[in-house]
Enzyme design. Structure first.
Site, mmCIF file in Angstrom:
data_model
loop_
_atom_site.group_PDB
_atom_site.id
_atom_site.type_symbol
_atom_site.label_atom_id
_atom_site.label_comp_id
_atom_site.label_asym_id
_atom_site.label_seq_id
_atom_site.Cartn_x
_atom_site.Cartn_y
_atom_site.Cartn_z
ATOM 1 N N CYS A 255 39.564 86.630 18.458
ATOM 2 C CA CYS A 255 38.410 87.378 17.942
ATOM 3 C C CYS A 255 37.157 86.731 18.548
ATOM 4 O O CYS A 255 36.306 86.197 17.840
ATOM 5 C CB CYS A 255 38.343 87.381 16.428
ATOM 6 S SG CYS A 255 39.784 88.147 15.684
ATOM 7 N N ALA A 256 37.097 86.778 19.849
ATOM 8 C CA ALA A 256 36.158 85.938 20.591
ATOM 9 C C ALA A 256 34.782 86.552 20.826
ATOM 10 O O ALA A 256 33.805 85.819 21.006
ATOM 11 C CB ALA A 256 36.773 85.581 21.947
ATOM 12 N N PRO A 258 31.119 88.347 20.587
ATOM 13 C CA PRO A 258 30.513 88.315 21.922
ATOM 14 C C PRO A 258 30.527 86.946 22.606
ATOM 15 O O PRO A 258 29.924 86.791 23.657
ATOM 16 C CB PRO A 258 29.082 88.772 21.653
ATOM 17 C CG PRO A 258 28.800 88.289 20.265
ATOM 18 C CD PRO A 258 30.099 88.372 19.525
ATOM 19 N N GLY A 259 31.200 85.942 22.020
ATOM 20 C CA GLY A 259 31.500 84.772 22.830
ATOM 21 C C GLY A 259 30.698 83.511 22.572
ATOM 22 O O GLY A 259 30.740 82.594 23.385
ATOM 23 N N GLY A 260 30.008 83.418 21.446
ATOM 24 C CA GLY A 260 29.258 82.192 21.154
ATOM 25 C C GLY A 260 30.178 80.976 21.135
ATOM 26 O O GLY A 260 29.857 79.917 21.694
ATOM 27 N N LYS A 261 31.340 81.160 20.496
ATOM 28 C CA LYS A 261 32.257 80.015 20.372
ATOM 29 C C LYS A 261 33.032 79.813 21.673
ATOM 30 O O LYS A 261 33.342 78.680 22.039
ATOM 31 C CB LYS A 261 33.175 80.218 19.171
ATOM 32 C CG LYS A 261 32.368 80.290 17.876
ATOM 33 C CD LYS A 261 33.188 80.597 16.667
ATOM 34 C CE LYS A 261 32.283 80.846 15.466
ATOM 35 N NZ LYS A 261 31.518 82.115 15.548
ATOM 36 N N ASP A 276 39.960 89.616 22.288
ATOM 37 C CA ASP A 276 39.238 90.448 21.315
ATOM 38 C C ASP A 276 39.709 91.890 21.453
ATOM 39 O O ASP A 276 40.055 92.345 22.540
ATOM 40 C CB ASP A 276 37.723 90.363 21.534
ATOM 41 C CG ASP A 276 36.943 90.808 20.300
ATOM 42 O OD1 ASP A 276 36.473 89.932 19.550
ATOM 43 O OD2 ASP A 276 36.827 92.033 20.082
ATOM 44 N N ASP A 319 38.301 83.231 14.642
ATOM 45 C CA ASP A 319 37.030 83.596 13.998
ATOM 46 C C ASP A 319 37.218 85.022 13.488
ATOM 47 O O ASP A 319 36.783 85.977 14.115
ATOM 48 C CB ASP A 319 35.910 83.509 15.040
ATOM 49 C CG ASP A 319 34.532 83.712 14.443
ATOM 50 O OD1 ASP A 319 34.409 83.713 13.210
ATOM 51 O OD2 ASP A 319 33.574 83.878 15.227
ATOM 52 N N CYS A 372 32.299 84.169 8.671
ATOM 53 C CA CYS A 372 30.877 84.037 8.295
ATOM 54 C C CYS A 372 30.650 84.789 6.983
ATOM 55 O O CYS A 372 29.839 85.703 6.908
ATOM 56 C CB CYS A 372 29.963 84.547 9.400
ATOM 57 S SG CYS A 372 30.323 86.228 9.935
#
Ligand code: SAM
Length: 445
Positions: A255-256, A258-261, A276, A319, A372
């Site tokens: 669940c990547a 938009p890729g912050g992690k 994703d 995530d 979150c």
């Protein structure tokens, strides 16, 4: 039917605000999505940057304080509007939000709302009512604001009930106070946090993120084009760090987008497989990684309910999709769009994804699960159920030193739990964190 007439100054911005608010509150579409869609429309692009910023400010103020706006309107209206009078309701809300919470002259807010009502055949019959009610709001503003139970009213009822039960009323009110404030911009930097904080006029938080008061468009800020940093709430930057030193390791970011992690893991030297469901969101991930010059990432568009990796990973970060109720500071529409029934559905999805992800970790490897959300059904309860069902896993408790000494964010069980009223600061716009939950689990066998 709208009529062609010359617009008085300011009318276009209020019309956009009313349209966008209708897209969110009547059509149920997330604000980010609506704004993305607008960005490609010629009429939107024809607005000056200052006018576009004004539209965004009106919409976000209205959504952020919707409970207060509606209460103020209710006090001045003789009878409620019929359910189908959707557009006039949004005109009233946009007008009242400006009168109560923005530095817009009263006469401008009232006359533009009245004019907007007059421009549309559907809303014209309400024109005099709009004018009268908004004038009454302006006249009674001080009395209204003094007598409102603000922290109760800004919190949607379903969240109020759940949070009071889980966190208690005082804490729920503290969340609400945080939700009323437009938050700072948080950046994750590749390196030299102190240098970037100085160059951008911000500060380094104990957790390592750089925090600053937003000024102007993000893509125009120093270091953006050069790929030196990315926007990420300080709390959102913590879960990936719980995987420890990932340099050279095979890591799955599930669940990547938009890729912050993903960016954090790649910047730390991991060989990342980012999965994703949404090809569109994965495109954004790829664009973000390209700007950041982070290349060691394999991207896969797939549904984790059916996808299976060829080989297990050294570490997995999940995530999971969630209600996002921890992000109300940044996404004030969330509380109005989601409902408790969706939390239950999401919790079931999270359970299924976590169960699958558990099979993709090498023995001795780490699995970090995060959401979150401030709903324990999507956090603490999820992990209690997981550990009961997976004797092959144990919790690897988080230590305060790993998260910049933020001891209050560690639960008695050793999970990470950030709350909107954490990181207090005398300047409210520099305070707060998104509400995140993360648990670190180790596969024993
Ligand atoms: C919380 S967001 C991820 C944020 C991201 N990890 C980051 O840090 O930028 C959740 C993501 O889960 C994805 N998703 C939802 N259901 C999924 C599924 N069944 N399989 C794979 N991805 C899914 C959504 O497309 C969404 O991008």
């Amino acid at each position: 039917m709208r009529e062609e007439r010359r617009d008085e100054p300011g009318l276009a911005t209020r019309r956009f605000a009313v349209d966008i608010l209708g897209n969110v509150l009547d059509d149920g579409r997330p604000l980010d999505q609506v704004l993305d869609h607008r960005a490609s429309m010629p009429a939107w692009r024809a607005l000056s940057p200052a006018d576009r910023a004004l539209v965004r400010a009106i919409v976000s103020t209205t959504l952020r304080r919707l409970g207060l706006v509606d209460d103020a309107l209710k006090r001045q209206m003789k009878r409620p509007l019929p359910g189908k009078a959707t557009r006039v309701r949004q005109i009233l809300r946009v007008g009242a939000a400006q009168l109560l919470f923005m530095e817009v002259p009263d006469h401008a807010a009232v006359s533009l709302a009245t004019e907007l009502a007059d421009r549309d055949r559907e809303t014209r019959p309400w024109k005099a009512m709009v004018n009268g009610v908004l004038r009454a709001v302006a006249r009674s503003r001080d009395e209204i604001l003094e007598t409102q139970d603000a922290t109760r009213l800004v919190t949607p009822l379903w969240l109020w009930r759940d949070w009071v039960e889980t966190w208690g009323e005082d804490e729920t009110r503290a969340f609400a106070s945080a939700h009323m404030v437009e938050p700072a911009l948080d950046l994750t930097v590749k390196s030299d946090a102190a240098g970037w904080a100085e160059r951008l006029g911000g500060r380094v938080l104990p957790t390592g993120s750089v925090r600053l008061l937003p000024h102007g468009a993000v893509p125009e800020m120093e270091g953006f084009e050069a790929g030196e940093w990315w926007v990420q709430d300080a709390a959102a930057a913590l879960p990936a760090r719980l995987l420890g030193d990932v340099a050279g390791k095979e890591v799955a970011d599930l669940c990547a987008a938009p890729g912050g992690k993903t960016a954090q893991l790649a910047a730390a030297g991991a060989k990342v497989t980012a999965v994703d469901l949404s090809p569109h969101r994965l495109d954004r991930l790829k664009q973000n990684l390209a700007r950041l010059r982070l290349s060691d990432v394999a991207t896969i568009a797939a549904d984790l309910e059916t996808w299976t990796p060829k080989a297990p990973f050294d570490a997995v970060l999940l995530d999971a999709p969630c209600s996002a109720t921890g992000t109300l500071r940044r996404n004030p529409d969330v509380g109005r769009l989601k409902k408790s029934a969706q939390v239950e559905e999401l919790a079931e999805l999270q359970h299924r994804l976590l169960d699958r992800a558990a099979g993709w970790v090498k023995p001795g490897g780490l699995l970090v699960y995060c959401t979150c959300s401030l709903q324990t059904a999507e956090g603490e309860e999820q992990i209690a159920r997981f550990l009961a069902e997976h004797p092959d896993y144990e919790r690897a408790p988080v230590a305060a030193e790993e998260i910049g000494g933020l001891a209050p964010a560690i639960t008695a069980d050793g999970d990470l739990r950030t709350l909107p009223d954490m990181l207090p600061d005398p300047e409210p716009r520099l305070a707060g964190l998104d509400g995140f939950f993360a648990a670190r689990l180790r596969r024993r066998t």
